[in-house]
Design an enzyme around this catalytic site. Structure first.
Site, PDB file in Angstrom:
ATOM      1  N   TYR A  99      -1.622  -0.659  10.973  1.00 43.03           N
ATOM      2  CA  TYR A  99      -1.828  -1.285   9.662  1.00 43.03           C
ATOM      3  C   TYR A  99      -0.630  -1.036   8.752  1.00 43.03           C
ATOM      4  O   TYR A  99      -0.022  -1.975   8.209  1.00 43.03           O
ATOM      5  CB  TYR A  99      -3.117  -0.745   9.005  1.00 43.03           C
ATOM      6  CG  TYR A  99      -3.217  -1.014   7.514  1.00 43.03           C
ATOM      7  CD1 TYR A  99      -3.323  -2.320   7.039  1.00 43.03           C
ATOM      8  CD2 TYR A  99      -3.186   0.031   6.579  1.00 43.03           C
ATOM      9  CE1 TYR A  99      -3.396  -2.576   5.665  1.00 43.03           C
ATOM     10  CE2 TYR A  99      -3.276  -0.213   5.221  1.00 43.03           C
ATOM     11  CZ  TYR A  99      -3.377  -1.523   4.762  1.00 43.03           C
ATOM     12  OH  TYR A  99      -3.456  -1.769   3.416  1.00 43.03           O
ATOM     13  N   GLU A 137       0.394   3.506   2.018  1.00 45.82           N
ATOM     14  CA  GLU A 137       0.386   4.006   3.398  1.00 45.82           C
ATOM     15  C   GLU A 137       1.705   3.740   4.120  1.00 45.82           C
ATOM     16  O   GLU A 137       1.984   4.351   5.150  1.00 45.82           O
ATOM     17  CB  GLU A 137      -0.810   3.418   4.161  1.00 45.82           C
ATOM     18  CG  GLU A 137      -2.113   3.755   3.461  1.00 45.82           C
ATOM     19  CD  GLU A 137      -3.381   3.498   4.267  1.00 45.82           C
ATOM     20  OE1 GLU A 137      -3.314   3.466   5.496  1.00 45.82           O
ATOM     21  OE2 GLU A 137      -4.434   3.334   3.626  1.00 45.82           O
ATOM     22  N   THR A 167       0.837  -1.198   0.000  1.00 48.93           N
ATOM     23  CA  THR A 167       0.000   0.000   0.000  1.00 48.93           C
ATOM     24  C   THR A 167       0.874   1.252   0.000  1.00 48.93           C
ATOM     25  O   THR A 167       2.044   1.198   0.411  1.00 48.93           O
ATOM     26  CB  THR A 167      -0.897   0.006   1.269  1.00 48.93           C
ATOM     27  OG1 THR A 167      -1.447   1.302   1.460  1.00 48.93           O
ATOM     28  CG2 THR A 167      -0.107  -0.358   2.528  1.00 48.93           C
ATOM     29  N   LYS A 222       2.209  -3.627   7.168  1.00 51.55           N
ATOM     30  CA  LYS A 222       2.442  -3.786   5.723  1.00 51.55           C
ATOM     31  C   LYS A 222       3.905  -3.454   5.395  1.00 51.55           C
ATOM     32  O   LYS A 222       4.547  -4.135   4.584  1.00 51.55           O
ATOM     33  CB  LYS A 222       1.501  -2.883   4.908  1.00 51.55           C
ATOM     34  CG  LYS A 222       0.034  -3.246   4.969  1.00 51.55           C
ATOM     35  CD  LYS A 222      -0.325  -4.580   4.316  1.00 51.55           C
ATOM     36  CE  LYS A 222      -0.159  -4.598   2.821  1.00 51.55           C
ATOM     37  NZ  LYS A 222      -0.657  -5.868   2.234  1.00 51.55           N
TER      38      LYS A 222
END
Ligand code: NAD
Ligand code: TYD
Length: 353
Positions: free
Chosen positions: A159, A136, A134, A163
């Site tokens: 999160y 993010e 991602t 990741k």
């Protein structure tokens, strides 16, 4: 027909995974696609009813953190490639239960890497491990600038930290064991089959139910939105044409402040539901902010554009309209996933397994 590749897609019963599985099963009849999914609250086999009977598709019900099970299926099906999407994916849930994210996203990825390594024993010719990450992981942008492949990691939520950690393990297996990997970092996706906990489907659902639309903080947070089918097209391209040990950022060239996006969504919903203009906007309610809320994500997708010829095919206006139409035409899906009844589908469909 003899199959040219056995491909494992993890998380194929989830939002993006379902679009990827559908694309690969329909487009590549010479591949056998194995969809491995634990069917958590976010996984729903009803997302794939149109392709479930195809002879190049199999569903495997299992957990990526279960090394014994994963080793067994790798030995049995001898996967040539893995496209890894299975994850805990919702930032708000990661704030209340970070450990679940570490387990699935970090440990689960390592279990898959180990099984792939054990199967191929460093004979990597023609093999590929494609890790779906991602944007993010790069943290937050200020008012200007874009994320690109060389942006340093700076994750802020449990999160994105999980990741980021899984990305590092994939890269480390590449450096240490020669594992042929590719990683992509995509911006926020939207479209059919997204679980109604993320911004767009949650707000569509709430508008239908005349419930408040909870905008976090002042609503001036910015995201770069991509229609999910365009992400699936990018994944197809990177899987087939991406360079080993490379990463690609993927985005929609489509930045919106949350509050502006919500207002466009409200307007389209009023039109489609034949409601008086302004009805849905009245549901907007500013609520307490998300802790550690990243201000802005935006992607420079120049590399995938130049090297692989990828571009989004759907404008935001078209994508949002298609998305709303899909939810309006699939209210049964929406109420079934909201109530948890969808889990009955699996029990009925696979009662004999
Ligand atoms: P999702 O939450 O809709 O789906 C995740 C799927 O993984 C579900 O089907 C779930 O049952 C399955 N799963 C969860 N834990 C599992 C486990 N332990 N074993 C096997 N299966 C398990 O997620 P999504 O939005 O489709 O995201 C898919 C991937 O894309 C994730 O890796 C996510 O980090 C990444 N991603 C998502 C977005 C986005 O906007 N949604 C953007 C960029 C990257
Ligand atoms: P989300 O869809 O959860 O994706 P992400 O956090 O991965 O970007 O949220 C998108 C944006 O919308 C984010 O800035 C948080 C905000 N948001 C709200 O304001 N209210 C909500 O109820 C949700 C779910 C999100």
């Amino acid at each position: 027909m003899t199959k040219t590749k056995n491909i494992l897609i993890t998380g194929g019963a989830g939002f993006i995974g379902a679009h990827v599985v559908r694309r690969f099963v329909i487009k590549y009849s010479d591949y056998h696609i194995y969809n491995l999914d634990a069917l958590t609250y976010a996984g729903n086999l009803e997302n794939l009813t149109d392709i479930e009977a195809k002879d190049n598709y199999s569903f495997l019900h299992g957990d990526i953190t279960d090394q014994a099970y994963i080793n067994t299926i790798f030995k049995q099906y001898k996967f040539d490639a893995v496209i890894h999407l299975a994850a805990e994916s919702h930032v708000d849930r990661s704030i209340t239960d970070p450990l679940a994210f570490a387990k699935t996203n970090i440990l689960g990825t390592m279990v898959l890497l180990n099984a792939f390594k054990a199967l191929h024993k460093n004979n990597w010719a023609g093999k590929r491990f494609y890790h779906i990450s991602t944007d993010e992981v790069y943290g937050s942008l200020g008012e200007s600038g874009l994320f690109e492949e060389s942006t340093p990691y700076d994750p802020n939520s449990p999160y994105s930290a999980s990741k980021a950690s899984s990305d590092h393990f994939v890269r480390a297996y590449g450096e240490t064991y020669g594992l042929p990997y590719v990683i992509t970092h995509c911006s926020n996706n939207y479209g059919p089959y997204q679980f109604p906990e993320k911004l767009i489907p949650l707000f569509i659902n709430n508008i239908l139910d005349d419930k408040p639309l909870p905008v976090y903080g002042d609503g001036n947070y910015t995201r770069d939105w991509l229609y999910v089918v365009d992400h699936a097209i990018a994944i197809d391209l990177v899987f087939h044409k991406g360079e080993n040990h490379e990463t690609y950022t993927i985005g929609g060239f489509n930045e919106w402040k949350n509050i502006d996006l919500v207002k466009v969504l409200c307007k389209q919903m009023d039109e489609k539901l034949n409601r008086v203009s302004g009805t849905s906007e009245k549901l907007i309610t500013y609520v307490k902010d998300r802790p550690g809320h990243d201000l802005r994500y935006a992607i420079d997708a120049a590399k995938i554009n130049k090297e692989l010829g990828w571009n989004p095919t759907v404008t935001f206006e078209e994508g949002l309209s298609k998305t709303i139409d899909w939810y309006l035409n699939n209210k049964q899906w929406l109420s079934s996933v909201s109530s948890g009844n969808y889990q009955d589908y699996y029990k009925k469909q696979y009662a004999k397994l």
